[in-house]
Design an enzyme around this catalytic site. Structure first.
Site, short mmCIF file in Angstrom:
data_model
loop_
_atom_site.label_atom_id
_atom_site.label_comp_id
_atom_site.label_asym_id
_atom_site.label_seq_id
_atom_site.Cartn_x
_atom_site.Cartn_y
_atom_site.Cartn_z
N HIS A 192 -12.00 6.69 2.45
CA HIS A 192 -11.92 7.88 2.55
C HIS A 192 -11.74 8.50 1.45
O HIS A 192 -11.01 8.36 0.27
CB HIS A 192 -10.51 8.46 3.39
CG HIS A 192 -9.45 7.76 2.72
ND1 HIS A 192 -8.30 8.33 2.94
CD2 HIS A 192 -8.84 6.54 3.25
CE1 HIS A 192 -7.42 7.62 2.17
NE2 HIS A 192 -8.30 6.13 2.32
N ASP B 269 1.31 -1.33 0.31
CA ASP B 269 -0.29 0.00 -0.06
C ASP B 269 1.45 0.71 -0.07
O ASP B 269 1.63 1.18 0.98
CB ASP B 269 -1.35 -0.02 1.12
CG ASP B 269 -2.17 1.26 1.07
OD1 ASP B 269 -1.93 1.91 0.64
OD2 ASP B 269 -2.81 1.07 2.01
N HIS C 139 -7.07 11.27 5.20
CA HIS C 139 -8.42 10.85 6.06
C HIS C 139 -9.30 11.68 5.99
O HIS C 139 -9.00 12.33 7.82
CB HIS C 139 -7.98 10.00 7.02
CG HIS C 139 -7.75 8.53 6.60
ND1 HIS C 139 -8.54 7.37 6.90
CD2 HIS C 139 -6.71 8.08 6.04
CE1 HIS C 139 -7.40 6.05 6.26
NE2 HIS C 139 -6.51 6.77 5.86
N GLU D 8 -11.09 1.38 -0.91
CA GLU D 8 -10.35 0.28 -0.50
C GLU D 8 -10.59 -1.03 0.28
O GLU D 8 -10.64 -1.51 1.12
CB GLU D 8 -8.60 0.89 0.68
CG GLU D 8 -9.43 1.90 1.40
CD GLU D 8 -8.39 2.25 1.91
OE1 GLU D 8 -6.85 1.32 2.67
OE2 GLU D 8 -8.41 3.55 2.45
N ASP E 44 -3.25 7.57 -3.63
CA ASP E 44 -3.40 6.40 -2.28
C ASP E 44 -3.99 4.56 -3.44
O ASP E 44 -4.65 5.16 -3.73
CB ASP E 44 -4.18 6.96 -1.15
CG ASP E 44 -4.27 5.68 0.19
OD1 ASP E 44 -3.63 4.84 -0.33
OD2 ASP E 44 -5.02 5.85 1.32
N GLU F 159 -6.56 -0.85 -4.22
CA GLU F 159 -6.84 0.61 -3.23
C GLU F 159 -6.79 0.98 -4.91
O GLU F 159 -5.40 1.13 -5.21
CB GLU F 159 -6.50 0.54 -2.45
CG GLU F 159 -6.23 2.16 -2.30
CD GLU F 159 -5.89 2.72 -0.79
OE1 GLU F 159 -4.71 2.23 -0.57
OE2 GLU F 159 -6.19 3.86 0.06
MN MN Z 1 -3.35 2.94 1.16
MN MN Z 2 -6.62 4.54 1.80
#
Ligand code: MN
Ligand code: MN
Length: 299
Positions: free
Chosen positions: A157, A85, A165, A190, A96, A283
């Site tokens: 998020h 990640d 976030h 995600e 992200d 994600e």
């Molecule tokens: Mn992530």
């Molecule tokens: Mn994330």
């Protein structure tokens, strides 16, 4: 969302997407987690981005928030289920993205596909006016229909400048939240799938930190760490980052303890499935457009 903001998001998304795939290619039996982390993070910087957060290399029942320490000797083992990640930002605009890799075996192909398929199903319905609970419902239906548990206490998020976030949460189940997505929102979706309980908790502190209260303490070495923390502008950072920022690394553990004790930093707990199930994650970061969404981290 101005066109410049969208352009920064696209640049960050492309860097994060390439870093994710590069990281996945390095995850091999016998490779050190530390080497993979250092290479991927260097790639992000060399590509013109900055780290939105330290790379997470969470294995098996760990769902999120493991990153190696500066002296970490851990290696990947055959059969490990590794969540890679990564987060890159350009001027605070964040990409992200995550993928799951199985090391050397193919026993958990379906588990890995479950989170991927759930993400694709979510992407296919996202457009202005869709509620976050509808996204969660689609994610949960896909994962359950494949025989796994969606992880219900981890969420996607909203992304805002320098805020990882921000605002909205995008659940992996129908949580009853009827907040709607709007054009111009950037969000990370995600899905996590588990062979265990589908609930995670955190009992051990990891090597990823956030700043609680920035203040100088009158100890030159510790204060240079405080400066390094301030430079993160509220984004998470790793123990490795602090170690590299320490002008007196021989006394690093004392400095780190002091930052804790003074209430300046707090570690994120490593999040694991409560029944020890294996967890997969996929994600992408998305920009909600007039008639759908643009996937920013697909490369
Ligand atoms: Mn992530
Ligand atoms: Mn994330």
């Amino acid at each position: 969302m101005t066109s410049r903001e969208a352009e920064m998001l696209r640049r960050a998304g492309e860097i994060a997407g390439k870093a994710r795939d590069y990281g996945a290619s390095l995850v091999k039996e016998g490779a050190k987690l530390l080497d993979v982390a250092e290479k991927v993070e260097a790639f992000i910087i060399e590509s013109g981005g900055d780290l939105a957060f330290p790379i997470n290399l969470s294995i098996n029942n760990q769902a999120a928030h493991y990153t190696p320490a500066h002296d970490d000797e851990r290696i990947f083992h055959r059969g490990d289920i590794v969540k890679v990640d990564v987060g890159a930002h350009v001027d605070g605009y964040i990409g992200d993205t995550a993928i799951t890799v199985e090391v050397g075996t193919h026993h958990q192909k379906r588990l890995i596909e479950a989170s991927s398929e759930a993400l694709e199903a979510a992407i296919s319905i996202i457009r202005p006016g869709v509620s976050v609970r509808e996204v969660g419902q689609v994610v949960s239906t896909v994962i359950s229909s494949l025989g796994f548990q969606p992880v219900r206490n981890l969420t996607g998020h909203q992304l805002k400048q320098y805020i990882l976030h921000a605002g909205l949460s995008i659940p992996n189940v129908d949580d009853g939240d009827s907040t709607i997505l709007r054009e111009g929102m950037a969000v990370a979706v995600e899905p996590f799938a588990s062979t265990g309980s589908g609930v995670v908790d955190g009992r051990t502190s990891g090597n990823i930190f956030h700043a609680l209260r920035i203040r100088h303490v009158g100890d030159a070495a510790v204060d240079s760490l405080v400066q390094a923390i301030e430079d993160r502008r509220g984004l998470p950072f790793s123990e490795r980052y602090l170690y590299k920022s320490d002008p007196d690394p021989d006394n690093f553990s004392r400095h780190l303890r002091k930052l804790h004790r003074m209430g300046i930093i707090r570690p994120y707990p490593i999040l694991s499935d409560t029944k020890g199930g294996l967890v997969s994650q996929r994600e992408h970061s998305l920009l909600v457009t007039a008639d759908g969404c643009e996937v920013l981290t697909r490369v």
